[in-house]
Scaffold this motif. Sequence first.
Motif, mmCIF file in Angstrom:
data_model
loop_
_atom_site.group_PDB
_atom_site.id
_atom_site.type_symbol
_atom_site.label_atom_id
_atom_site.label_comp_id
_atom_site.label_asym_id
_atom_site.label_seq_id
_atom_site.Cartn_x
_atom_site.Cartn_y
_atom_site.Cartn_z
ATOM 1 N N MET A 92 0.851 -1.181 0.000
ATOM 2 C CA MET A 92 0.000 0.000 0.000
ATOM 3 C C MET A 92 0.897 1.245 0.000
ATOM 4 N N PRO A 93 0.781 2.080 -1.040
ATOM 5 C CA PRO A 93 1.733 3.186 -1.157
ATOM 6 C C PRO A 93 1.386 4.409 -0.324
ATOM 7 N N ALA A 94 0.220 4.434 0.274
ATOM 8 C CA ALA A 94 -0.189 5.607 1.040
ATOM 9 C C ALA A 94 -0.520 5.191 2.467
ATOM 10 N N SER B 25 -4.586 9.187 13.213
ATOM 11 C CA SER B 25 -4.501 10.155 12.136
ATOM 12 C C SER B 25 -5.859 10.811 12.043
ATOM 13 N N ALA C 19 -9.173 11.631 9.873
ATOM 14 C CA ALA C 19 -9.905 11.093 8.736
ATOM 15 C C ALA C 19 -10.083 12.156 7.670
ATOM 16 N N VAL D 216 -2.747 4.702 5.556
ATOM 17 C CA VAL D 216 -4.172 4.561 5.851
ATOM 18 C C VAL D 216 -4.526 5.505 6.992
ATOM 19 N N ARG D 217 -5.486 6.334 6.754
ATOM 20 C CA ARG D 217 -5.897 7.311 7.767
ATOM 21 C C ARG D 217 -7.117 6.781 8.500
ATOM 22 N N LEU D 218 -7.026 6.780 9.794
ATOM 23 C CA LEU D 218 -8.132 6.282 10.604
ATOM 24 C C LEU D 218 -8.818 7.437 11.312
#
Lengths: 190, 341
Positions: B58-60, B124, B126, B62-64
Amino acid sequence: MDDEGLLERARHGDREAFAELVTRHQDGLYTMALRLLGRPEDACDVVQETFMRAYINLPKLRGSSIRGWLYRVALNAGHDVLRRGVRRPEDPLERHDGKIIDLPDPALGPDAVAEGRERARVVREALLALPVDFREAVVLRDVNQLSYEEISEALRVPLGTVKSRLSRARAMLAEALRGNSALFAVEGTH
Amino acid sequence: MAEKHLDALFSAAYDDELDPVARRRFDTHLEACDRCAQGWDDYRAALDAVRALPAVAMPATVRLPVGPPQVEAGRAALLGRLRDALLHPQPVWAAAGLAAVSLAAVILAVHHPGGGTGSSAPLSVAAPGALNGNQVPYGSSQLAPVVPCPVSPVAAGAAAPAAFAYTAHSDATTGGELVLATRSDTYAPGASVPIYARLTGVPASAGGSDVIPCVTLETVGATSNAGSVPVPRAAPAAPGAAAQAPAPPADGQPQADASTISPTPLAVATSEPQAFSAAGAGAGGAADSLKSTAPSPLLTVTIPPNVPRGTVLRLVAVIPPHFSGNPGDTPIRVELLIKVS
């Protein structure tokens, strides 16, 4: 700790446990989405959306296989991308296909590496040419190596349907690649 | 020997799913049938090539989301309804809905409730665009409305600050008392509306500390929850208010009863901890106990600038059943009507 243990902790508010689930599954989900949709930007969106939906639905998740469930969420998110039809324009500055985890064998010569890339391109195109239902089955099984049971959970279809769909998908794929036999010579015979 | 070809068994054979007897027959057949042998070689080569495709990271990042799942579910549902309102607007509310979507996106991006314990740092933030509430799958078909944000106990006392003179209280029989208050009952389009909202006096045995409900700004003409009937100090109904309400379904179907009608939220209020600290007179040590990330009973919502003057809007604060502070089976709900003038 296994996935189920992490899931239980996450369900009780342990954000680090959920983050660990993300770490464990994000690459597999991204690879699946990339093989299904063909575009890195769409695949990123699918993974982001998958974990958002998974997080929101944590309190309601009971007794499911977390892997099958995550892939089910991702497939739904992928369907939404396909349904939208309008693809996000590619930004050349953001053009990143992701880091290849399985790098080519460094002992291979440049010709072999180039041939491998060409083979991968042909396979990717053949996958994307399959009908969506079949593409999902073969990607889940042969790219992500999910079990039949996990595929059944992810696709929400009976096991028999998984097997028949997979059989037809593979037959179509083999037929599509038969014209490139030079690229796909097997070592030895059956 | 080779009277029947075996293509139909290739998939099971590839997955080693044939039982030993069937596998022996399969292999024996391949020895005698050139067509099947060639087909099997091609088949294996194709699937081996698929399996040889590299895994990709996964290149980015993940924002939670920052809030607990229940809160994020409510926000996602709200955004979904806002998006529905935008995509399928009622005629009068089309412009207001458009404004509300952009407004809510901003609000939801900056609204960081303290969460269940207030102890976990956000992983992070959202991205509002990632929320997709009306398509949340699996489980109940309808998520809970925006849910409140439990916080550490603050000083008891249901009374709103003195400046918040326009006040509504819920029925206190549930043990807690939900207070919703504004400074006025009339605001201009685009105005920022300071709100006091708080559930107080919940017995500890009821699982409650004080709770700050999330407050939504809705159109009049849709009621979001069954249960406790709010006891608002009624604002004067504006002439033409009924005409501003969403029209009945065009297909002639009877409208659902009030308990099933979805509200048409225009925005959700954000907390203002700093404002509470400044205006905390009368709350004793409450201001000290509310640090920067804790939700405050002082909230703010902005009226969409395109709402026509004369419109009556509804501020709604709800504590869902069985949520912290509400052990009962019915929601605690209170609302205030405000006039856009």
